[in-house]
Design an enzyme around this catalytic site. Sequence first.
Site, PDB file in Angstrom:
ATOM      1  N   ASP A 112     -28.170 -39.161  38.998  1.00  0.00           N
ATOM      2  CA  ASP A 112     -28.856 -40.459  38.986  1.00  0.00           C
ATOM      3  C   ASP A 112     -28.772 -41.092  40.385  1.00  0.00           C
ATOM      4  O   ASP A 112     -28.204 -42.177  40.574  1.00  0.00           O
ATOM      5  CB  ASP A 112     -28.248 -41.408  37.924  1.00  0.00           C
ATOM      6  CG  ASP A 112     -26.781 -41.754  38.191  1.00  0.00           C
ATOM      7  OD1 ASP A 112     -26.341 -42.833  37.741  1.00  0.00           O
ATOM      8  OD2 ASP A 112     -26.076 -40.964  38.863  1.00  0.00           O
ATOM      9  N   ASP A 149     -24.518 -39.477  44.500  1.00  0.00           N
ATOM     10  CA  ASP A 149     -25.257 -38.330  43.954  1.00  0.00           C
ATOM     11  C   ASP A 149     -26.015 -37.618  45.074  1.00  0.00           C
ATOM     12  O   ASP A 149     -26.066 -36.379  45.133  1.00  0.00           O
ATOM     13  CB  ASP A 149     -26.282 -38.774  42.916  1.00  0.00           C
ATOM     14  CG  ASP A 149     -25.712 -39.566  41.763  1.00  0.00           C
ATOM     15  OD1 ASP A 149     -25.396 -40.751  41.950  1.00  0.00           O
ATOM     16  OD2 ASP A 149     -25.569 -38.990  40.678  1.00  0.00           O
ATOM     17  N   ASN A 202     -27.806 -45.221  37.701  1.00  0.00           N
ATOM     18  CA  ASN A 202     -27.623 -46.208  38.778  1.00  0.00           C
ATOM     19  C   ASN A 202     -28.859 -47.095  38.934  1.00  0.00           C
ATOM     20  O   ASN A 202     -28.754 -48.293  39.184  1.00  0.00           O
ATOM     21  CB  ASN A 202     -27.360 -45.484  40.105  1.00  0.00           C
ATOM     22  CG  ASN A 202     -25.970 -44.906  40.169  1.00  0.00           C
ATOM     23  OD1 ASN A 202     -25.003 -45.534  39.737  1.00  0.00           O
ATOM     24  ND2 ASN A 202     -25.852 -43.684  40.680  1.00  0.00           N
ATOM     25  N   THR A 243     -23.660 -35.770  37.245  1.00  0.00           N
ATOM     26  CA  THR A 243     -22.986 -36.828  38.006  1.00  0.00           C
ATOM     27  C   THR A 243     -23.538 -38.214  37.664  1.00  0.00           C
ATOM     28  O   THR A 243     -23.417 -39.158  38.440  1.00  0.00           O
ATOM     29  CB  THR A 243     -23.137 -36.590  39.525  1.00  0.00           C
ATOM     30  OG1 THR A 243     -24.538 -36.631  39.861  1.00  0.00           O
ATOM     31  CG2 THR A 243     -22.537 -35.268  39.946  1.00  0.00           C
ATOM     32  N   PHE A 250     -18.531 -46.145  34.815  1.00  0.00           N
ATOM     33  CA  PHE A 250     -19.969 -46.367  34.668  1.00  0.00           C
ATOM     34  C   PHE A 250     -20.691 -45.267  33.887  1.00  0.00           C
ATOM     35  O   PHE A 250     -21.434 -45.561  32.941  1.00  0.00           O
ATOM     36  CB  PHE A 250     -20.604 -46.520  36.059  1.00  0.00           C
ATOM     37  CG  PHE A 250     -22.095 -46.741  36.027  1.00  0.00           C
ATOM     38  CD1 PHE A 250     -22.964 -45.679  36.233  1.00  0.00           C
ATOM     39  CD2 PHE A 250     -22.629 -48.000  35.780  1.00  0.00           C
ATOM     40  CE1 PHE A 250     -24.345 -45.861  36.203  1.00  0.00           C
ATOM     41  CE2 PHE A 250     -24.002 -48.199  35.748  1.00  0.00           C
ATOM     42  CZ  PHE A 250     -24.863 -47.129  35.950  1.00  0.00           C
ATOM     43  N   ASN A 251     -20.552 -44.003  34.291  1.00  0.00           N
ATOM     44  CA  ASN A 251     -21.349 -42.935  33.672  1.00  0.00           C
ATOM     45  C   ASN A 251     -21.104 -42.862  32.172  1.00  0.00           C
ATOM     46  O   ASN A 251     -22.028 -42.633  31.387  1.00  0.00           O
ATOM     47  CB  ASN A 251     -21.032 -41.581  34.311  1.00  0.00           C
ATOM     48  CG  ASN A 251     -21.578 -41.456  35.718  1.00  0.00           C
ATOM     49  OD1 ASN A 251     -22.535 -42.157  36.078  1.00  0.00           O
ATOM     50  ND2 ASN A 251     -20.965 -40.611  36.531  1.00  0.00           N
ATOM     51  N   HIS A 277     -17.473 -40.614  44.718  1.00  0.00           N
ATOM     52  CA  HIS A 277     -17.312 -40.004  43.400  1.00  0.00           C
ATOM     53  C   HIS A 277     -17.974 -38.624  43.270  1.00  0.00           C
ATOM     54  O   HIS A 277     -17.295 -37.612  43.094  1.00  0.00           O
ATOM     55  CB  HIS A 277     -17.909 -40.921  42.318  1.00  0.00           C
ATOM     56  CG  HIS A 277     -17.442 -42.335  42.367  1.00  0.00           C
ATOM     57  ND1 HIS A 277     -16.191 -42.748  41.931  1.00  0.00           N
ATOM     58  CD2 HIS A 277     -18.071 -43.454  42.793  1.00  0.00           C
ATOM     59  CE1 HIS A 277     -16.083 -44.059  42.070  1.00  0.00           C
ATOM     60  NE2 HIS A 277     -17.204 -44.521  42.599  1.00  0.00           N
ATOM     61  N   ASP A 278     -19.292 -38.586  43.308  1.00  0.00           N
ATOM     62  CA  ASP A 278     -20.018 -37.414  42.823  1.00  0.00           C
ATOM     63  C   ASP A 278     -19.815 -36.131  43.625  1.00  0.00           C
ATOM     64  O   ASP A 278     -19.757 -35.046  43.018  1.00  0.00           O
ATOM     65  CB  ASP A 278     -21.517 -37.740  42.718  1.00  0.00           C
ATOM     66  CG  ASP A 278     -21.770 -38.809  41.663  1.00  0.00           C
ATOM     67  OD1 ASP A 278     -22.798 -39.501  41.745  1.00  0.00           O
ATOM     68  OD2 ASP A 278     -20.929 -38.963  40.749  1.00  0.00           O
TER      69      ASP A 278
HETATM   70  O1  RIB Z   1     -18.547 -44.576  38.303  1.00  0.00           O
HETATM   71  C1  RIB Z   1     -19.114 -43.837  39.359  1.00  0.00           C
HETATM   72  C2  RIB Z   1     -20.305 -43.085  38.896  1.00  0.00           C
HETATM   73  O2  RIB Z   1     -21.306 -43.999  38.473  1.00  0.00           O
HETATM   74  C3  RIB Z   1     -20.965 -42.260  40.018  1.00  0.00           C
HETATM   75  O3  RIB Z   1     -21.585 -41.139  39.455  1.00  0.00           O
HETATM   76  C4  RIB Z   1     -22.000 -43.193  40.570  1.00  0.00           C
HETATM   77  O4  RIB Z   1     -23.107 -42.507  41.156  1.00  0.00           O
HETATM   78  C5  RIB Z   1     -22.441 -43.893  39.315  1.00  0.00           C
HETATM   79  O5  RIB Z   1     -23.419 -43.075  38.693  1.00  0.00           O
HETATM   80 CA    CA Z   2     -23.956 -40.735  39.851  1.00  0.00          CA
END
Ligand code: RIB
Ligand code: CA
Length: 315
Positions: free
Chosen positions: A12, A17, A42, A128, A170-171, A244-245
């Site tokens: 996303d 990403d 996102n 991701t 979040f994801n 993160h990703d």
């Molecule tokens: O919490 C971080 C995640 O949420 C990452 O994948 C970022 O791109 C968002 O999608």
């Molecule tokens: Ca992401």
Amino acid sequence: MTSALPIIIDCDPGQDDAVNLLLAYASRDEFDILGVTAVAGNVPLEMTQRNARIISELAGADDIRVYAGCARPLVRELVTAHEVHGPTGIDGVEIFEPKIPLQPGHAVDFIVNTLRHAADDSVTLVPTGPLTNIAMALIKAPAIASKIREIVLMGGAMREGGNTSPSAEFNIFVDPHAAHVVMGCERPITMIGLDATHQVLCSPARIEPIKALGGASAGAVYRMLAFFNKHDTEKYDSNGAPLHDPCTMAYLINPQLFKTKKCNVEIETESPLTMGHTAVDFWRVTNRRHNINWVYAVDADGFFALLTERLARYG
Ligand code: RIB
Ligand code: CA
């Protein structure tokens, strides 16, 4: 020379990403990228699929097949993160209408059809973003599960607490029902949550070497990370935002950079207060199935050295 690992990246974009895609595209001697599937997260789907194509074009990866997937979670309404990623989702790079076409057909059908024709235990899925596309594929065609070699996903949190609610990352927060489906697929899953990614901070000392590489791709990464740093550096009062990703592709390239533990992870899908919480049974206090390879530590300097070395391949 082992053959390239077949992978599908579900994302996303989102700056992190995008960096993950660039890391994958710089490693095509090791990975056979069967396709990239976009999901709402996102930013809305029309942006995530466009951004995936923009990044592919920036990287010169004109052969990459990008598919648009689900425009909203399985049950809940879509929650986006423009405050983190900016109005375009990949603020830091100039937006343009990419020449790389969006592939016809739905991403879920691409995932199903690709896996249906694959050998058992052969394809690695690298999600991701919210897990909506992956869950929908498993719901539509349960038999594809046997074709999955491993799922290496970014999501969840244990000791770090949530970044979107006090309890949820979040994801998983965006689509907890999809995450519940994926946790139960009985295939190998490596889950890289905030406990790991919050160790991987985009400090100036770590991103200046990327800027020094020069070139369009490294320059785009630097500018995206400079933007990406703004929100989280202030939120966490940290020396950079957690990247993160790209931990997913880095894990596939060099798993020695990460520490993991097999344990049970279940998803809260009922409580309004803790919706999307990942209940990580790290100390194995229940007899629930050890369904997840939970990642809890990263060699952050080793990660950035790997990322920088791969970005240098763009010349
Ligand atoms: O919490 C971080 C995640 O949420 C990452 O994948 C970022 O791109 C968002 O999608
Ligand atoms: Ca992401």
